[in-house]
Structure formats: C-alpha cells, structure tokens
Design a protein around this motif. Sequence first.
Motif, PDB file in Angstrom:
ATOM      1  N   MET A 192      22.177  -6.888  -0.637  1.00 35.90           N
ATOM      2  CA  MET A 192      22.625  -5.305   0.229  1.00 35.90           C
ATOM      3  C   MET A 192      21.613  -4.689   0.704  1.00 35.90           C
ATOM      4  O   MET A 192      20.485  -4.904   0.273  1.00 35.90           O
ATOM      5  CB  MET A 192      23.578  -4.502  -0.740  1.00 35.90           C
ATOM      6  CG  MET A 192      22.549  -3.838  -1.767  1.00 35.90           C
ATOM      7  SD  MET A 192      23.605  -2.463  -2.747  1.00 35.90           S
ATOM      8  CE  MET A 192      22.719  -1.861  -3.607  1.00 35.90           C
ATOM      9  N   ARG A 193      21.945  -3.945   1.653  1.00 33.25           N
ATOM     10  CA  ARG A 193      21.026  -2.801   2.435  1.00 33.25           C
ATOM     11  C   ARG A 193      21.011  -1.450   1.518  1.00 33.25           C
ATOM     12  O   ARG A 193      22.092  -1.083   1.589  1.00 33.25           O
ATOM     13  CB  ARG A 193      21.192  -2.927   3.914  1.00 33.25           C
ATOM     14  CG  ARG A 193      21.404  -4.242   4.510  1.00 33.25           C
ATOM     15  CD  ARG A 193      21.695  -4.033   6.117  1.00 33.25           C
ATOM     16  NE  ARG A 193      22.861  -3.418   6.212  1.00 33.25           N
ATOM     17  CZ  ARG A 193      23.370  -2.859   7.290  1.00 33.25           C
ATOM     18  NH1 ARG A 193      22.507  -2.950   8.490  1.00 33.25           N
ATOM     19  NH2 ARG A 193      24.540  -2.265   7.319  1.00 33.25           N
ATOM     20  N   ALA A 194      19.906  -1.091   1.600  1.00 28.83           N
ATOM     21  CA  ALA A 194      19.446   0.228   1.159  1.00 28.83           C
ATOM     22  C   ALA A 194      18.389   0.875   1.898  1.00 28.83           C
ATOM     23  O   ALA A 194      17.454   0.095   2.423  1.00 28.83           O
ATOM     24  CB  ALA A 194      19.311   0.088  -0.306  1.00 28.83           C
ATOM     25  N   LEU A 195      18.646   2.383   2.008  1.00 28.42           N
ATOM     26  CA  LEU A 195      17.520   2.911   2.718  1.00 28.42           C
ATOM     27  C   LEU A 195      16.397   3.437   1.734  1.00 28.42           C
ATOM     28  O   LEU A 195      16.799   4.087   0.701  1.00 28.42           O
ATOM     29  CB  LEU A 195      18.127   4.057   3.420  1.00 28.42           C
ATOM     30  CG  LEU A 195      17.107   4.954   4.458  1.00 28.42           C
ATOM     31  CD1 LEU A 195      16.601   3.848   5.683  1.00 28.42           C
ATOM     32  CD2 LEU A 195      17.946   6.003   5.245  1.00 28.42           C
ATOM     33  N   THR A 196      15.331   3.087   1.631  1.00 27.63           N
ATOM     34  CA  THR A 196      14.360   3.154   0.742  1.00 27.63           C
ATOM     35  C   THR A 196      12.931   3.850   1.205  1.00 27.63           C
ATOM     36  O   THR A 196      12.572   3.633   2.336  1.00 27.63           O
ATOM     37  CB  THR A 196      13.898   1.810  -0.173  1.00 27.63           C
ATOM     38  OG1 THR A 196      13.093   1.019   0.683  1.00 27.63           O
ATOM     39  CG2 THR A 196      15.234   1.250  -0.674  1.00 27.63           C
ATOM     40  N   VAL A 197      12.310   4.369   0.200  1.00 32.16           N
ATOM     41  CA  VAL A 197      10.937   4.882   0.729  1.00 32.16           C
ATOM     42  C   VAL A 197      10.104   4.463  -0.536  1.00 32.16           C
ATOM     43  O   VAL A 197      10.394   4.569  -1.689  1.00 32.16           O
ATOM     44  CB  VAL A 197      11.004   6.596   1.037  1.00 32.16           C
ATOM     45  CG1 VAL A 197      11.751   6.822   2.182  1.00 32.16           C
ATOM     46  CG2 VAL A 197      11.369   7.213  -0.352  1.00 32.16           C
ATOM     47  N   ILE A 198       8.821   4.817  -0.251  1.00 33.99           N
ATOM     48  CA  ILE A 198       7.737   4.845  -1.201  1.00 33.99           C
ATOM     49  C   ILE A 198       7.396   6.545  -1.395  1.00 33.99           C
ATOM     50  O   ILE A 198       6.713   6.998  -0.469  1.00 33.99           O
ATOM     51  CB  ILE A 198       6.328   3.997  -0.894  1.00 33.99           C
ATOM     52  CG1 ILE A 198       6.734   2.709  -0.585  1.00 33.99           C
ATOM     53  CG2 ILE A 198       5.311   4.505  -2.027  1.00 33.99           C
ATOM     54  CD1 ILE A 198       5.567   1.810  -0.414  1.00 33.99           C
ATOM     55  N   PRO A 199       7.693   7.212  -2.438  1.00 36.12           N
ATOM     56  CA  PRO A 199       7.599   8.569  -2.271  1.00 36.12           C
ATOM     57  C   PRO A 199       6.227   9.028  -2.198  1.00 36.12           C
ATOM     58  O   PRO A 199       5.289   8.303  -2.839  1.00 36.12           O
ATOM     59  CB  PRO A 199       8.276   8.726  -3.791  1.00 36.12           C
ATOM     60  CG  PRO A 199       9.275   8.021  -4.007  1.00 36.12           C
ATOM     61  CD  PRO A 199       8.712   6.631  -3.391  1.00 36.12           C
ATOM     62  N   LYS A 200       5.841  10.127  -1.613  1.00 34.51           N
ATOM     63  CA  LYS A 200       4.361  10.676  -1.295  1.00 34.51           C
ATOM     64  C   LYS A 200       3.763  10.087  -0.336  1.00 34.51           C
ATOM     65  O   LYS A 200       2.525  10.047  -0.433  1.00 34.51           O
ATOM     66  CB  LYS A 200       3.709  10.788  -2.662  1.00 34.51           C
ATOM     67  CG  LYS A 200       4.778  11.455  -3.966  1.00 34.51           C
ATOM     68  CD  LYS A 200       4.953  12.942  -3.775  1.00 34.51           C
ATOM     69  CE  LYS A 200       5.748  13.638  -4.791  1.00 34.51           C
ATOM     70  NZ  LYS A 200       5.053  13.375  -6.189  1.00 34.51           N
ATOM     71  N   ARG A 201       4.374   8.967   0.293  1.00 30.59           N
ATOM     72  CA  ARG A 201       3.939   8.232   1.137  1.00 30.59           C
ATOM     73  C   ARG A 201       4.494   8.242   2.538  1.00 30.59           C
ATOM     74  O   ARG A 201       5.807   7.592   2.706  1.00 30.59           O
ATOM     75  CB  ARG A 201       3.444   6.784   0.871  1.00 30.59           C
ATOM     76  CG  ARG A 201       2.491   6.555   0.075  1.00 30.59           C
ATOM     77  CD  ARG A 201       2.511   5.134  -0.666  1.00 30.59           C
ATOM     78  NE  ARG A 201       1.893   4.096   0.461  1.00 30.59           N
ATOM     79  CZ  ARG A 201       1.747   2.977   0.470  1.00 30.59           C
ATOM     80  NH1 ARG A 201       1.870   2.385  -1.012  1.00 30.59           N
ATOM     81  NH2 ARG A 201       1.778   2.146   1.285  1.00 30.59           N
ATOM     82  N   PRO A 202       3.921   8.929   3.593  1.00 26.13           N
ATOM     83  CA  PRO A 202       4.862   9.164   4.670  1.00 26.13           C
ATOM     84  C   PRO A 202       4.880   7.903   5.452  1.00 26.13           C
ATOM     85  O   PRO A 202       3.908   7.183   5.335  1.00 26.13           O
ATOM     86  CB  PRO A 202       4.033   9.923   5.641  1.00 26.13           C
ATOM     87  CG  PRO A 202       2.719  10.330   5.000  1.00 26.13           C
ATOM     88  CD  PRO A 202       2.882   9.811   3.604  1.00 26.13           C
TER      89      PRO A 202
END
Length: 353
Positions: A1-11
């Motif tokens: 499935m699709r999800a919106l993700t980030v690597i925290p503290k990394r813009p």
Amino acid sequence: MRALTVIPKRPGTVELTEVPDPKPADGELLVQGLAVGVCGTDKEIVRGEYGWSPPGRERLVIGHESLGRVHSAGPDSGFSAGDLVVGVVRRPDPVPCGACAHDEFDMCRNGEYTERGIKEIDGYASELWSVEAGYAVTIDPTLERVGVLVEPTSVVAKAWEQIRRVGQRAWFEPHRVLVTGAGPIGLLAALLGIQQGLEVHVLDRVTEGPKPDLVRRLGATYHHEDAAAVAARLRPDVVIEATGAGGVVFDVLANTAAYGIVCLTGVSSGGRPLRLDAAALNRDLVLENDAVLGSVNANLRHYRQAADALVAADESWLDALITRRVPLSRYAEAFEPTPDDVKVVITLDGENS
C-alpha cells in the motif's frame, strides 16, 4: 500500500512510499484511510524540524488528523465494518506518570508519551491503517466529508474544558470571548464558543479571503485591527490565543476583563525578543485574579466532545473550512501554501472532492 513518509529531522525526505499492509494485532481495527488533515506540526516534520521515527526504523508515516472507515474488527471490539472512525494521536507513557495512569495522557508529566505520525509511532497518512479499539472513536456517518476535523476540534474541546475548570474555582458566567487567529484551531474554538451561547469575536490580520466570511457565518464578529486595541475595547472574559505570536499574547494578557482567563493554544516559534513591563503585567494579573494556562493535545473524552460538536454544527460551514482537498498522489501540493488556505486535507481513497 501507499503511505506518506519522511526521515525525521532531514528536510526534503517526504515521499510517497510503498509499505507493507498493516497486520492488526488482537484488539485492533483494520481501517481504510479516507483523509488526513495537514497542520503546522506536519509542515514542521516535513521541513525536518521535528519528529521521531519508530524504534529501529528510518522512516515515519506522518499524519495525525485522521479519518477512516473500518474494514474489519473483532467481534468484541465494539466496532463494525463500515463504521466511520478517527484515531487518537497520543499514547500514554509506559511508566506511567500519574496523569497517564488516570487516562489523562494529554497531560503527561514526564514526556515519555508517543504520538501517531509524530513521535515513534506511524501515523494515519496511508491507504490502510490499524488502531487499537480503545484509541478509536466512532463518528456519525453524516461527518464523512468533514470528520477529519475531529482531531483539531478535540484540541479546542480540551481548551474549553480547561477554561471551565479554571473559571469554576469561583462564580463563573463568561459572556464575551476573543479568539486570536482565524486558522482552523481559532475558527473551531469560535464554533464551540458560539455553541455555548457566548458572544464571540475573532481577530486575524487578513481582510479578504474565506476567513472573515467563515467568522460571520458562525454569527461571530471579525476584527483585523491591532490586537491591543481590539482587546482593550472588548475587555473579554475569555481569550483563546491561537497565533503563538508573542506580541499578541502579551497584548491580550494585559486587556482582559477582571477575573479573565487566557488560554494559550498557539505554539510560538521564538527568536523575536519583546520589550514589556513585566511588573505592570504581574500587578494586573494579581489584582484582577486573572488566570493564564496553556493547553495542547487531547484525550479520548475530548475526541468524543469534538465529534458531538461537529454533529451539532452546520455541515456546510465545516465543509467551507476545508479549503483544499489534495489527492495522495499529489501530496506535495498540500505543503505549498496558497493565499486562501484555511484547512488543507489529503484524500487517501482516490477522490479529490
């Protein structure tokens, strides 16, 4: 499935990612994601200023203002397939502190709590998500288009609850309320004030766009002048401060009615020193029995209060509060502000209406 993700503290790391479908544990619901709201906290996380990944993981699924439909639920969960639900954001700390031990985890005293989409637990910006039945709240089917507003409404439901508790230290019969800031939190705070039969005034800087009209449609009064002048003229019994702007905070603190209550809900960014007469402010607070409190987050009780408040509201007004709906495939647009933005929502079910 699709999800919106980030690597925290990394813009610059926000992206649409393929992740495994959730496997609900015993006592959990499997939910089809319908929408997530975008707020200032989400933007800070995307900019790399905030956020923590789950232990042992690099990426965090973001999104804490949720709306979904139950796909499957256990027979003793109290939920059924097809129920419209929102997921609670915060989880109590594992120690737990006294507040968390009494289910008041929004008031956690040691900071060891976790939060969906923010701190160490994946959020709700995915096509499917799971949630413990005890941290899901059923909402009325009529809220399908606007139920994503439950979480921000829970924040102001808590603020109003705290205001009442402080006021009831003695006789308390407020009449006039000033809300500073006409973003989603300010407008929803004004909505709850109107529902209590209070005279509500809302202050913001803009003179055009949807905000003044949304305030007037509520039956409240819109102001865009200097905060000190407006507060001095109104002498409000209650102020809900939703801007976080230091100058506005001190302007309203100095201009409430006697026995006034100021509830701070806006988080200041800092970095701009202000000159103020602290002694005079202290004198006024003491001699007028004024009270100042901060309020953030919400517990299950506030989510239920929020769901009730939205059911009682004008659905067309709530729908107008959501000024943009962006499909998940075009998620980047949700983080690019436009002049008429109030609340921006990312839709997760393939619809943009």
